[in-house]
Motif scaffolding. Structure first.
Motif, PDB file in Angstrom:
ATOM      1  N   TRP A  17      28.836  46.488  44.138  1.00 29.65           N
ATOM      2  CA  TRP A  17      30.251  46.143  44.166  1.00 29.65           C
ATOM      3  C   TRP A  17      30.659  45.756  45.572  1.00 29.65           C
ATOM      4  O   TRP A  17      29.953  46.032  46.541  1.00 29.65           O
ATOM      5  CB  TRP A  17      31.101  47.328  43.696  1.00 29.65           C
ATOM      6  CG  TRP A  17      30.815  48.576  44.477  1.00 29.65           C
ATOM      7  CD1 TRP A  17      31.290  48.911  45.717  1.00 29.65           C
ATOM      8  CD2 TRP A  17      29.948  49.653  44.107  1.00 29.65           C
ATOM      9  NE1 TRP A  17      30.780  50.121  46.120  1.00 29.65           N
ATOM     10  CE2 TRP A  17      29.953  50.605  45.155  1.00 29.65           C
ATOM     11  CE3 TRP A  17      29.177  49.910  42.981  1.00 29.65           C
ATOM     12  CZ2 TRP A  17      29.215  51.775  45.109  1.00 29.65           C
ATOM     13  CZ3 TRP A  17      28.449  51.090  42.940  1.00 29.65           C
ATOM     14  CH2 TRP A  17      28.475  52.002  43.992  1.00 29.65           C
ATOM     15  N   ASN A  72      37.763  44.710  47.863  1.00 30.47           N
ATOM     16  CA  ASN A  72      38.717  43.683  48.278  1.00 30.47           C
ATOM     17  C   ASN A  72      39.316  44.076  49.617  1.00 30.47           C
ATOM     18  O   ASN A  72      39.286  45.253  50.011  1.00 30.47           O
ATOM     19  CB  ASN A  72      39.834  43.536  47.239  1.00 30.47           C
ATOM     20  CG  ASN A  72      39.316  43.098  45.888  1.00 30.47           C
ATOM     21  OD1 ASN A  72      38.247  42.507  45.786  1.00 30.47           O
ATOM     22  ND2 ASN A  72      40.075  43.387  44.849  1.00 30.47           N
ATOM     23  N   GLN A  99      41.005  47.281  43.141  1.00 36.03           N
ATOM     24  CA  GLN A  99      40.704  46.949  44.538  1.00 36.03           C
ATOM     25  C   GLN A  99      39.204  46.692  44.745  1.00 36.03           C
ATOM     26  O   GLN A  99      38.757  46.536  45.866  1.00 36.03           O
ATOM     27  CB  GLN A  99      41.184  48.096  45.444  1.00 36.03           C
ATOM     28  CG  GLN A  99      42.692  48.300  45.349  1.00 36.03           C
ATOM     29  CD  GLN A  99      43.121  49.690  45.783  1.00 36.03           C
ATOM     30  OE1 GLN A  99      42.516  50.685  45.408  1.00 36.03           O
ATOM     31  NE2 GLN A  99      44.188  49.748  46.558  1.00 36.03           N
ATOM     32  N   SER A 152      35.759  44.344  43.612  1.00 34.54           N
ATOM     33  CA  SER A 152      35.366  43.059  43.028  1.00 34.54           C
ATOM     34  C   SER A 152      33.848  42.935  42.993  1.00 34.54           C
ATOM     35  O   SER A 152      33.129  43.733  43.594  1.00 34.54           O
ATOM     36  CB  SER A 152      35.968  41.901  43.842  1.00 34.54           C
ATOM     37  OG  SER A 152      35.525  41.963  45.185  1.00 34.54           O
ATOM     38  N   ASN A 153      33.379  41.920  42.294  1.00 32.51           N
ATOM     39  CA  ASN A 153      31.950  41.600  42.199  1.00 32.51           C
ATOM     40  C   ASN A 153      31.101  42.783  41.733  1.00 32.51           C
ATOM     41  O   ASN A 153      29.945  42.915  42.133  1.00 32.51           O
ATOM     42  CB  ASN A 153      31.410  41.078  43.540  1.00 32.51           C
ATOM     43  CG  ASN A 153      32.173  39.867  44.023  1.00 32.51           C
ATOM     44  OD1 ASN A 153      32.553  39.019  43.229  1.00 32.51           O
ATOM     45  ND2 ASN A 153      32.413  39.797  45.317  1.00 32.51           N
ATOM     46  N   ASP A 158      27.946  41.565  34.661  1.00 30.00           N
ATOM     47  CA  ASP A 158      29.008  41.486  35.671  1.00 30.00           C
ATOM     48  C   ASP A 158      30.303  41.998  35.064  1.00 30.00           C
ATOM     49  O   ASP A 158      30.729  41.518  34.009  1.00 30.00           O
ATOM     50  CB  ASP A 158      29.194  40.036  36.138  1.00 30.00           C
ATOM     51  CG  ASP A 158      28.004  39.528  36.919  1.00 30.00           C
ATOM     52  OD1 ASP A 158      27.546  40.240  37.824  1.00 30.00           O
ATOM     53  OD2 ASP A 158      27.527  38.423  36.616  1.00 30.00           O
ATOM     54  N   GLU A 182      33.723  41.694  34.964  1.00 29.35           N
ATOM     55  CA  GLU A 182      34.728  40.724  35.385  1.00 29.35           C
ATOM     56  C   GLU A 182      36.144  41.159  35.038  1.00 29.35           C
ATOM     57  O   GLU A 182      37.102  40.558  35.484  1.00 29.35           O
ATOM     58  CB  GLU A 182      34.417  39.366  34.745  1.00 29.35           C
ATOM     59  CG  GLU A 182      33.080  38.829  35.220  1.00 29.35           C
ATOM     60  CD  GLU A 182      32.592  37.633  34.415  1.00 29.35           C
ATOM     61  OE1 GLU A 182      33.202  37.316  33.378  1.00 29.35           O
ATOM     62  OE2 GLU A 182      31.605  37.031  34.844  1.00 29.35           O
ATOM     63  N   GLU A 204      39.670  43.113  34.870  1.00 36.23           N
ATOM     64  CA  GLU A 204      40.565  43.648  35.897  1.00 36.23           C
ATOM     65  C   GLU A 204      40.943  45.084  35.501  1.00 36.23           C
ATOM     66  O   GLU A 204      41.524  45.305  34.440  1.00 36.23           O
ATOM     67  CB  GLU A 204      41.807  42.755  35.941  1.00 36.23           C
ATOM     68  CG  GLU A 204      42.681  42.857  37.151  1.00 36.23           C
ATOM     69  CD  GLU A 204      41.993  42.644  38.480  1.00 36.23           C
ATOM     70  OE1 GLU A 204      42.204  43.493  39.345  1.00 36.23           O
ATOM     71  OE2 GLU A 204      41.268  41.655  38.664  1.00 36.23           O
ATOM     72  N   SER A 234      43.178  47.684  36.837  1.00 35.70           N
ATOM     73  CA  SER A 234      44.190  47.851  37.887  1.00 35.70           C
ATOM     74  C   SER A 234      44.615  49.296  38.127  1.00 35.70           C
ATOM     75  O   SER A 234      45.144  49.603  39.195  1.00 35.70           O
ATOM     76  CB  SER A 234      45.417  47.000  37.567  1.00 35.70           C
ATOM     77  OG  SER A 234      45.950  47.383  36.314  1.00 35.70           O
TER      78      SER A 234
END
Length: 194
Positions: free
Chosen positions: A26, A29, A121, A123-124, A147, A149, A151, A153
């Motif tokens: 991971w 962000n 917070q 990504s990847n 992956d 992908e 969100e 939150s």
């Protein structure tokens, strides 16, 4: 050639795979909250009832070896910096206790509530399963990759995937299910006393 999976997909693992490397990676962000992100991988070895059968069936940074050494966590990465896998769990299918029917691979954010952090917070994020040549193979040959992908939150814990036994074969399920309440919430779901 690795197979890329989508959420909800299930595939049968190569039945010649005796040793598997489950790599989780991971990135964080841009974030200015004053605290590092410490994501932690864990594995829950589950019986037919979907619960752990013994305390040692919960493998994480404070219990690196599961029963029979069938599942081993290679160590806690406190920052997730760098490329490639951030945390690794290995599975030796030849040592798996017969009553274990499923392995849930999870990732949680350490101290998320106090640090006001969540998976929105991050990504990847990905999980990959690689076939290891032997116990000294630290990278393996990637068989499949998932992956994340979606969100997330508000979630502070994720069930990333499940590796489960069906009709004598080990299979992979791309789950990506989020939880609020961090590691404690997932522990309770899988029957671990916290």
């Amino acid at each position: 050639m690795a197979v890329n999976l989508q959420k909800g997909q299930r595939v049968t693992l190569d039945n010649s795979m005796k040793l598997a490397l489950v790599g989780l990676g991971w990135d964080i962000n841009r974030y200015d909250g004053g605290s590092d992100f410490d994501l932690d991988a864990s594995a829950f070895l589950l019986g037919e009832n979907g619960k752990v059968l013994r305390d040692e069936d919960f493998v994480f940074y404070n219990n690196l070896r599961g029963r029979n050494g069938a599942v081993v966590h290679t160590g806690d990465n406190l920052t997730g910096e760098g490329d490639g896998d951030d945390e690794v769990i290995t599975i030796d299918f030849t040592r798996m206790p017969e009553e274990i029917k499923k392995i849930a691979i999870c990732v949680t954010i350490h101290d998320a509530a106090a640090r006001r952090q969540n998976f929105g917070q991050v990504s990847n994020a990905y999980v990959r399963v690689a076939k290891m040549k032997d116990e000294f193979d630290t990278n393996g040959e990637t068989e499949l990759k998932f992956d994340l992908e979606e969100e997330f939150s508000i979630e502070t814990a994720l069930v990333v995937c499940e590796i489960y036994k069906h009709n004598g074969e080990w299979k992979f399920n791309a789950v990506a299910a989020g939880y609020q309440g961090g590691l404690e919430a997932i522990c309770k779901a899988y029957g671990v006393n916290v």
